[in-house]
Scaffold this motif. Structure first.
Motif, PDB file in Angstrom:
ATOM      1  N   TYR A  69     -15.954  35.914 -16.328  1.00  0.00           N
ATOM      2  CA  TYR A  69     -14.874  35.351 -15.519  1.00  0.00           C
ATOM      3  C   TYR A  69     -14.431  34.007 -16.091  1.00  0.00           C
ATOM      4  N   GLU A  70     -13.184  33.636 -15.804  1.00  0.00           N
ATOM      5  CA  GLU A  70     -12.663  32.338 -16.216  1.00  0.00           C
ATOM      6  C   GLU A  70     -11.937  31.678 -15.059  1.00  0.00           C
ATOM      7  N   GLY A  71     -11.910  30.333 -15.093  1.00  0.00           N
ATOM      8  CA  GLY A  71     -11.151  29.560 -14.128  1.00  0.00           C
ATOM      9  C   GLY A  71      -9.924  28.944 -14.784  1.00  0.00           C
ATOM     10  N   LEU A  72      -9.251  28.096 -14.044  1.00  0.00           N
ATOM     11  CA  LEU A  72      -8.054  27.444 -14.579  1.00  0.00           C
ATOM     12  C   LEU A  72      -8.413  26.400 -15.632  1.00  0.00           C
ATOM     13  N   VAL A  73      -9.492  25.674 -15.397  1.00  0.00           N
ATOM     14  CA  VAL A  73      -9.923  24.611 -16.304  1.00  0.00           C
ATOM     15  C   VAL A  73     -11.435  24.692 -16.435  1.00  0.00           C
ATOM     16  N   GLU A  74     -11.982  23.941 -17.392  1.00  0.00           N
ATOM     17  CA  GLU A  74     -13.429  23.918 -17.582  1.00  0.00           C
ATOM     18  C   GLU A  74     -13.814  22.619 -18.289  1.00  0.00           C
ATOM     19  N   TYR A  75     -15.129  22.373 -18.368  1.00  0.00           N
ATOM     20  CA  TYR A  75     -15.626  21.262 -19.160  1.00  0.00           C
ATOM     21  C   TYR A  75     -15.764  21.698 -20.614  1.00  0.00           C
ATOM     22  N   GLU A  76     -15.336  20.827 -21.497  1.00  0.00           N
ATOM     23  CA  GLU A  76     -15.470  21.088 -22.920  1.00  0.00           C
ATOM     24  C   GLU A  76     -16.947  21.123 -23.291  1.00  0.00           C
ATOM     25  N   PRO A  77     -17.359  22.027 -24.183  1.00  0.00           N
ATOM     26  CA  PRO A  77     -18.774  22.049 -24.608  1.00  0.00           C
ATOM     27  C   PRO A  77     -19.237  20.676 -25.086  1.00  0.00           C
ATOM     28  N   GLY A  78     -20.415  20.275 -24.632  1.00  0.00           N
ATOM     29  CA  GLY A  78     -21.011  19.026 -25.071  1.00  0.00           C
ATOM     30  C   GLY A  78     -20.505  17.788 -24.373  1.00  0.00           C
ATOM     31  N   SER A  79     -19.640  17.921 -23.363  1.00  0.00           N
ATOM     32  CA  SER A  79     -19.078  16.737 -22.722  1.00  0.00           C
ATOM     33  C   SER A  79     -18.712  17.027 -21.274  1.00  0.00           C
ATOM     34  N   THR A  80     -18.189  16.016 -20.601  1.00  0.00           N
ATOM     35  CA  THR A  80     -17.650  16.184 -19.251  1.00  0.00           C
ATOM     36  C   THR A  80     -16.123  16.098 -19.268  1.00  0.00           C
ATOM     37  N   LYS A  81     -15.534  16.269 -20.423  1.00  0.00           N
ATOM     38  CA  LYS A  81     -14.082  16.248 -20.576  1.00  0.00           C
ATOM     39  C   LYS A  81     -13.490  17.545 -20.036  1.00  0.00           C
ATOM     40  N   ILE A  82     -12.467  17.423 -19.198  1.00  0.00           N
ATOM     41  CA  ILE A  82     -11.830  18.590 -18.603  1.00  0.00           C
ATOM     42  C   ILE A  82     -10.730  19.100 -19.527  1.00  0.00           C
ATOM     43  N   VAL A  83     -10.767  20.391 -19.829  1.00  0.00           N
ATOM     44  CA  VAL A  83      -9.783  21.012 -20.718  1.00  0.00           C
ATOM     45  C   VAL A  83      -9.227  22.265 -20.053  1.00  0.00           C
ATOM     46  N   GLY A  84      -8.074  22.696 -20.540  1.00  0.00           N
ATOM     47  CA  GLY A  84      -7.443  23.876 -19.983  1.00  0.00           C
ATOM     48  C   GLY A  84      -8.140  25.157 -20.393  1.00  0.00           C
ATOM     49  N   LEU A  85      -8.087  26.151 -19.509  1.00  0.00           N
ATOM     50  CA  LEU A  85      -8.611  27.476 -19.815  1.00  0.00           C
ATOM     51  C   LEU A  85      -7.495  28.474 -19.478  1.00  0.00           C
ATOM     52  N   LEU A  86      -7.504  29.061 -18.283  1.00  0.00           N
ATOM     53  CA  LEU A  86      -6.398  29.924 -17.886  1.00  0.00           C
ATOM     54  C   LEU A  86      -5.150  29.117 -17.526  1.00  0.00           C
ATOM     55  N   ALA A  87      -5.306  27.832 -17.311  1.00  0.00           N
ATOM     56  CA  ALA A  87      -4.154  26.928 -17.178  1.00  0.00           C
ATOM     57  C   ALA A  87      -3.952  26.217 -18.506  1.00  0.00           C
ATOM     58  N   LYS A  88      -2.754  26.363 -19.069  1.00  0.00           N
ATOM     59  CA  LYS A  88      -2.496  25.707 -20.360  1.00  0.00           C
ATOM     60  C   LYS A  88      -2.066  24.258 -20.178  1.00  0.00           C
ATOM     61  N   SER A  89      -1.590  23.886 -18.999  1.00  0.00           N
ATOM     62  CA  SER A  89      -1.262  22.493 -18.692  1.00  0.00           C
ATOM     63  C   SER A  89      -1.138  22.359 -17.188  1.00  0.00           C
ATOM     64  N   TRP A  90      -1.071  21.112 -16.722  1.00  0.00           N
ATOM     65  CA  TRP A  90      -0.955  20.879 -15.279  1.00  0.00           C
ATOM     66  C   TRP A  90      -0.383  19.496 -15.022  1.00  0.00           C
ATOM     67  N   GLU A  91       0.165  19.324 -13.819  1.00  0.00           N
ATOM     68  CA  GLU A  91       0.649  18.026 -13.363  1.00  0.00           C
ATOM     69  C   GLU A  91       0.052  17.718 -11.998  1.00  0.00           C
ATOM     70  N   ILE A  92      -0.138  16.422 -11.759  1.00  0.00           N
ATOM     71  CA  ILE A  92      -0.620  15.947 -10.460  1.00  0.00           C
ATOM     72  C   ILE A  92       0.434  15.011  -9.894  1.00  0.00           C
ATOM     73  N   SER A  93       0.835  15.232  -8.654  1.00  0.00           N
ATOM     74  CA  SER A  93       1.860  14.385  -8.036  1.00  0.00           C
ATOM     75  C   SER A  93       1.340  12.971  -7.848  1.00  0.00           C
ATOM     76  N   ASP A  94       2.270  12.037  -7.726  1.00  0.00           N
ATOM     77  CA  ASP A  94       1.893  10.627  -7.612  1.00  0.00           C
ATOM     78  C   ASP A  94       1.038  10.345  -6.382  1.00  0.00           C
ATOM     79  N   ASP A  95       1.229  11.135  -5.309  1.00  0.00           N
ATOM     80  CA  ASP A  95       0.420  10.915  -4.109  1.00  0.00           C
ATOM     81  C   ASP A  95      -0.927  11.630  -4.170  1.00  0.00           C
ATOM     82  N   GLY A  96      -1.201  12.337  -5.275  1.00  0.00           N
ATOM     83  CA  GLY A  96      -2.495  12.985  -5.459  1.00  0.00           C
ATOM     84  C   GLY A  96      -2.711  14.227  -4.624  1.00  0.00           C
TER      85      GLY A  96
END
Length: 518
Positions: A69-96
């Motif tokens: 199974y896959e999610g929209l995003v995941e942690y990159e191997p070896g780090s806590t950096k969030i990278v895209g998986l089934l989501a190739k990009s995303w935006e967050i509104s200014d109000d969060g």
């Protein structure tokens, strides 16, 4: 509006295996050297409870589930950096409050049906709305929309800066085929069927599920991303670690993912090697209320004796370091490191002044590391006149200590979070309503600081508040951080790119990246 582009998270999957005739003969179920090159054989210590990605808190089997199974995003191997998986990009509104995800193209489920925005919403609704075990990951999602087949818009009930971490967690929400969910929903939201079956989008398909015996993953040759090196993953259930070691030395399996004795790591037999990586595997002591440690002088004396700097090398060699705060070292780098007192004469005098001090340490697990840590601390405590003993708690007993009429004074446990945001540590283990606040202790001042920190997106300011709250929990004698231990996998020489991630439970090799190489 902040925009986050997709970041690639795949290793270059090239390599070859220098197989020998001996390996080919020993390889179970294989009749040719070539077969041994593209089959990975991995043992599990414990059986898989469920393969349902929404309804079980699996630990040892996470790599299997998360490669099917896959999610929209995941942690990159070896780090806590969030990278895209089934989501190739995303935006967050200014109000969060609003998260807009743009989905990857050309993705299909293992049953051949197309992946799209509707499948995301259907999967998220299944997890959130039906009382499944992992529903809490999406509890703050109040609305889900699909403007088109390749866009998903999630609206939160309140700002949650840790939301992307929740989605990236190894236990975070995964996407399941809508067709499979509909076909196998017998009024139970397909939970019975998904215990032993799976239809995801990942690089592997679940091909065989023989409970308690054997599990097989087959490479998804129609995978939308980079193809895995291995054609097949064969998983056996081998609870006895000594049997795993014998099988590894005989060439019948390719790795011992967890629990290889630390004392033996410096003298491995030829043909074996180690892959070690930073991990969120901290050992803590949780302290019951009304214990001898309620007295500040006694607590200071005990801290002097159990100072992990005195015994960490004896327990774990080079594969662990003293914890720097009540958060895993990989998660938060504190400005002011937690300090243990060091004056043994003062400690001995304090214990002598207060009369006999006896402590009971409950061990969350019978795993060798727990007993080794307890033995070392008991020996150290004896040097200042404290009598201590330890015992292994019955399975599951740690989760009911607040109702236990005779609990141990201290609980020794691994307190690893389910995501890399400090909120996932504080609100799982320390705050009043934390599900793993083992003794139910409350420090309202620290809890308020945690709530304040959880609203911040400025990482430096956020971490300063979490650090302050953590110091308060420590100073109050609620929790004592001890050591952070690396993820250590012992395997046949030539196994590369294991893809270990700090947030994953130890030993979870990424089957999508691992390969044979020179």
């Amino acid at each position: 509006m902040q925009t986050y582009p997709c970041l690639t998270n795949q290793f270059t999957r090239r390599g070859f295996c220098l197989s020998t005739l001996v390996l080919a003969v020993l390889f179970q179920g294989s009749s040719a050297i070539a077969d041994a090159q593209d089959v990975l054989r991995i043992p599990y210590v414990a059986d898989i409870g469920t393969f349902d990605p929404d309804n079980g808190f699996e630990t040892g089997a996470m790599s299997a589930i998360d490669n099917v199974y896959e999610g929209l995003v995941e942690y990159e191997p070896g780090s806590t950096k969030i990278v895209g998986l089934l989501a190739k990009s995303w935006e967050i509104s200014d109000d969060g409050l609003t998260y807009t995800f743009h989905l990857a193209d050309g993705v299909k489920f293992h049953d051949g049906t197309p992946f799209n925005a509707a499948a995301v919403v259907k999967s998220f609704e299944r997890r959130r709305d039906h009382g499944l075990i992992l529903s809490y990951f999406l509890a703050n999602v109040k609305d889900m929309r699909t403007p088109d087949d390749s866009t998903v818009v999630l609206t939160l009930g309140h700002p949650q800066p840790s939301f992307l971490d929740a989605l990236s967690s190894p236990w975070g929400p995964k996407i399941i085929s809508q067709v499979a969910l509909a076909e196998h929903d017998n009024g139970d939201f397909a939970t019975t069927w998904l215990n032993e079956h799976a239809v995801g989008t990942g690089p592997f398909k679940l091909a065989e599920f023989k409970r308690g015996q054997r599990y097989v993953l087959e490479r998804n040759d129609d995978y939308w991303g980079n193809k895995p090196f291995f054609r097949q993953i064969q998983i056996s259930v081998v609870p006895d670690i000594s049997q795993q070691i014998l099988q590894l030395q005989a060439g019948a399996i390719d790795a011992v993912p967890i629990n290889y004795p630390f004392a033996q790591l410096t003298s491995l037999p030829g043909g074996l090697e180690i892959t070690a990586a930073p991990s969120m595997i901290p050992y803590y002591l949780f302290v019951k209320p009304n214990s001898p440690l309620d007295d500040p002088e006694v607590r200071k004396a005990v801290l002097t004796a159990i100072n992990p700097a005195l015994w960490v090398k004896d327990a774990f060699g080079e594969f662990a370091s003293p914890s720097r705060s009540v958060y895993p070292n990989v998660m938060l780098d504190p400005v002011n490191v937690i300090r243990f007192p060091t004056d043994f004469e003062v400690a001995k005098a304090a214990i002598a002044k207060h009369g006999p001090v006896n402590l009971v340490i409950g061990l969350h697990s019978a795993a060798p590391s727990y007993g080794r840590i307890a033995d070392l601390m008991i020996a150290q405590l004896a040097l200042i006149g404290v009598k201590a003993k330890a015992y292994v708690l019955p399975s599951g007993a740690a989760y009911n200590l607040k109702n236990d009429p005779n609990p141990p004074d201290l609980l020794l446990t691994i307190a690893g979070p389910d995501a890399a945001h400090p909120e996932n540590q504080a609100k799982v283990f320390f705050t009043k309503s934390a599900p793993l606040n083992y003794f139910g202790r409350v420090l309202s001042e620290a809890d308020a600081i945690v709530d304040q920190a959880g609203q911040l997106t400025d990482v430096k300011k956020r971490d300063a508040l979490y650090e302050r709250a953590g110091q308060l929990y420590f100073d109050a004698g609620i929790v004592i951080p001890l050591v952070d231990v690396n993820d250590v996998v012992v395997h046949a020489k030539g196994l590369k790119d294991l893809g270990l991630r700090p947030v994953y439970p130890p030993g979870n090799i990424d089957f999508a990246t691992v390969r044979w190489g020179p």
